[in-house]
Design an enzyme around this catalytic site. Structure first.
Site, mmCIF file in Angstrom:
data_model
loop_
_atom_site.group_PDB
_atom_site.id
_atom_site.type_symbol
_atom_site.label_atom_id
_atom_site.label_comp_id
_atom_site.label_asym_id
_atom_site.label_seq_id
_atom_site.Cartn_x
_atom_site.Cartn_y
_atom_site.Cartn_z
ATOM 1 N N THR A 218 98.838 35.494 93.481
ATOM 2 C CA THR A 218 99.560 36.263 94.032
ATOM 3 C C THR A 218 101.137 35.869 93.920
ATOM 4 O O THR A 218 101.273 34.779 94.179
ATOM 5 C CB THR A 218 99.268 36.878 95.620
ATOM 6 O OG1 THR A 218 98.102 37.310 95.446
ATOM 7 C CG2 THR A 218 100.287 37.609 96.439
ATOM 8 N N GLY A 219 102.328 36.585 93.891
ATOM 9 C CA GLY A 219 103.510 36.514 94.140
ATOM 10 C C GLY A 219 104.236 36.710 92.521
ATOM 11 O O GLY A 219 103.477 37.355 91.604
ATOM 12 N N THR B 129 105.400 34.699 89.993
ATOM 13 C CA THR B 129 104.977 33.995 89.032
ATOM 14 C C THR B 129 103.720 34.412 88.505
ATOM 15 O O THR B 129 103.329 34.673 87.397
ATOM 16 C CB THR B 129 105.248 32.484 89.455
ATOM 17 O OG1 THR B 129 106.101 32.402 90.158
ATOM 18 C CG2 THR B 129 105.115 31.671 87.950
ATOM 19 N N ASP C 226 97.756 30.183 89.731
ATOM 20 C CA ASP C 226 98.428 31.008 90.898
ATOM 21 C C ASP C 226 99.724 30.310 90.974
ATOM 22 O O ASP C 226 100.007 29.048 90.169
ATOM 23 C CB ASP C 226 97.598 30.676 92.165
ATOM 24 C CG ASP C 226 98.199 31.620 93.224
ATOM 25 O OD1 ASP C 226 99.216 32.362 92.994
ATOM 26 O OD2 ASP C 226 97.294 31.723 94.229
ATOM 27 N N ALA D 107 103.226 28.772 93.416
ATOM 28 C CA ALA D 107 103.469 28.141 94.708
ATOM 29 C C ALA D 107 104.810 28.146 95.300
ATOM 30 O O ALA D 107 105.521 28.492 94.586
ATOM 31 C CB ALA D 107 103.024 26.514 94.553
ATOM 32 N N ASP D 108 104.734 27.909 96.452
ATOM 33 C CA ASP D 108 106.144 27.951 97.207
ATOM 34 C C ASP D 108 106.886 26.550 97.203
ATOM 35 O O ASP D 108 108.006 26.577 96.773
ATOM 36 C CB ASP D 108 106.014 28.208 98.642
ATOM 37 C CG ASP D 108 105.506 29.883 98.876
ATOM 38 O OD1 ASP D 108 106.130 30.839 98.179
ATOM 39 O OD2 ASP D 108 104.472 30.020 99.149
ATOM 40 N N GLY E 176 103.633 32.043 100.773
ATOM 41 C CA GLY E 176 104.900 33.082 100.860
ATOM 42 C C GLY E 176 104.631 34.558 101.104
ATOM 43 O O GLY E 176 105.380 35.167 101.787
ATOM 44 N N GLY E 177 103.860 34.753 99.887
ATOM 45 C CA GLY E 177 103.449 36.154 99.906
ATOM 46 C C GLY E 177 102.253 36.669 100.902
ATOM 47 O O GLY E 177 101.909 37.824 100.759
ATOM 48 N N GLU F 101 93.925 33.429 98.598
ATOM 49 C CA GLU F 101 94.156 32.119 97.380
ATOM 50 C C GLU F 101 93.549 31.145 97.493
ATOM 51 O O GLU F 101 93.016 30.391 96.640
ATOM 52 C CB GLU F 101 95.850 31.884 97.333
ATOM 53 C CG GLU F 101 96.661 33.162 97.190
ATOM 54 C CD GLU F 101 97.893 33.031 97.227
ATOM 55 O OE1 GLU F 101 98.790 33.667 96.775
ATOM 56 O OE2 GLU F 101 98.382 32.146 98.156
HETATM 57 C C1 5RP Z 1 101.542 34.038 97.929
HETATM 58 C C2 5RP Z 1 101.768 32.770 97.205
HETATM 59 C C3 5RP Z 1 102.545 32.651 95.977
HETATM 60 O O1 5RP Z 1 101.959 32.218 95.179
HETATM 61 C C4 5RP Z 1 104.007 32.044 96.523
HETATM 62 O O2 5RP Z 1 104.674 32.837 97.642
HETATM 63 C C5 5RP Z 1 104.904 31.985 95.279
HETATM 64 O O3 5RP Z 1 105.337 33.180 94.952
HETATM 65 P P1 5RP Z 1 106.564 33.330 93.746
HETATM 66 O O4 5RP Z 1 106.028 33.164 92.735
HETATM 67 O O5 5RP Z 1 106.980 35.074 94.026
HETATM 68 O O6 5RP Z 1 107.589 32.519 93.964
HETATM 69 O O7 5RP Z 1 101.501 31.660 97.600
HETATM 70 O O8 5RP Z 1 100.881 34.018 99.024
#
Ligand code: 5RP
Length: 231
Positions: free
Chosen positions: A28-29, A31, A83, A85-86, A98-99, A105
Site C-alpha cells: 500500500t502507498g 510506491t 511493498d 516503506a516510510d 504512513g498510509g 501489510e
Molecule cells: C502504508 C505504508 C507505505 O508503504 C508507506 O507509507 C510508504 O508510502 P509511500 O510509498 O507512499 O511513500 O506503509 O501503510
C-alpha cells in the site's frame, strides 16, 4: 530522476523477482501503487499471478486493473510481497504505516516467503524515527494504551510526542481493521528491536509499524540509479 521516477524505477526492478504462477502480496502507498500498475500491465500481457492486497485502496486499484485477487483465507501462503516503506535502515528494519495499512501489510508480508521493499532514496536513513512511527491500537481503553505506549517507549530510551492520527476534519483516523493509530515522534530510535518488543507487552497495541527481520531485500532508487540492498 525525480521522486516519482525513483518510485517507478524501484517498482520496475521488483518485477525481476516476480515469476509466472506466483502468489503475490501487494503493498500500500504511492510506491506500491506504482508496482501494482506495472503488475496490472504484466497481467494484461499474459503473466499469471494470484494476488492479495494489503488494503482496501490497493484492492480497488488491483481490481480495476483486472489483477486476479484472492484472500489469505483462500490462499494462506504467498511466494512474495512487494511493498513500500516510510523509512528503512541498513539492517532493513522498517518503519511502515504512513498510509495506515501497517497491520494488513505485516500479516501479508509474514505470510510470504519473501518481502521486498521498494523505495526512493529519501527513505533510506541512518537511524529510524524522523518519520513518526505509527502504532495501531484498539479503540477500547485508548487513553490507557496511549499512556502505556509512552511509558514502554521511555523504558527503552525513546521519548517524544505521541499523537492520535486524525483525518482532515479532526476526527480520528480509523484503519481498515477498525483501529486507531498513534504517530510517535521518537527520533532517534536507537534500538528498534527493543522498542518493537516493548510494544508487544501492551495489550491495547494491535501492531507497531516497526518491521524487524521481515524484509531481506530492498530496492532503492536514487538520482544515480537503482541499487539492491540485502541482509
Ligand atoms: C502504508 C505504508 C507505505 O508503504 C508507506 O507509507 C510508504 O508510502 P509511500 O510509498 O507512499 O511513500 O506503509 O501503510
Amino acid at each position: 530522476m525525480n521522486i516519482d521516477a525513483q518510485k517507478h524505477a524501484a517498482a520496475l526492478k521488483a518485477m525481476d523477482y516476480v515469476r509466472d504462477g506466483m502468489k503475490l502480496g501487494l503493498g500500500t502507498g504511492s510506491t506500491a501503487a506504482a508496482f501494482v500498475d506495472i503488475v496490472g500491465a504484466a497481467v494484461k500481457d499474459g503473466l499469471n499471478l494470484l494476488c492479495v492486497p494489503t488494503s482496501e485502496a490497493t484492492h480497488a486499484q488491483a481490481k480495476a486493473l483486472g489483477i486476479p485477487l484472492t484472500t489469505l483465507e483462500e490462499t494462506p501462503h504467498l511466494d512474495l510481497t512487494v511493498d513500500g516503506a516510510d523509512e528503512l535502515d541498513d539492517n532493513l528494519c522498517l518503519i511502515k504505516g504512513g498510509g495506515g495499512a501497517l497491520l494488513r501489510e505485516m500479516i501479508v508480508a509474514t505470510a510470504s516467503d519473501q518481502m521486498i521493499v521498494i523505495a526512493d532514496a529519501s527513505k533510506h536513513v541512518e537511524k529510524l524515527g524522523k518519520f513518526p512511527l505509527p502504532v495501531e491500537i484498539d479503540m477500547f481503553g485508548m487513553k490507557s494504551t496511549y499512556d502505556k505506549v509512552i511509558s514502554q517507549a521511555k523504558s527503552v530510551g525513546c521519548t517524544g510526542e505521541v499523537k492520535l492520527r486524525e483525518k482532515s476534519g479532526g476526527t480520528p483516523y480509523i484503519t481498515d481493521g477498525g483501529n486507531y493509530i498513534l504517530d510517535c515522534s521518537f527520533y532517534p530510535i536507537e534500538d528498534p528491536v527493543a522498542l518493537a518488543k516493548s510494544f508487544h507487552t501492551i495489550p491495547g497495541v494491535v501492531e507497531s509499524g516497526l518491521f524487524i527481520n521481515i524484509a531481506k531485500t530492498a530496492i532503492i532508487a536514487g538520482e544515480d540509479g537503482v541499487k539492491v540492498l540485502t541482509v
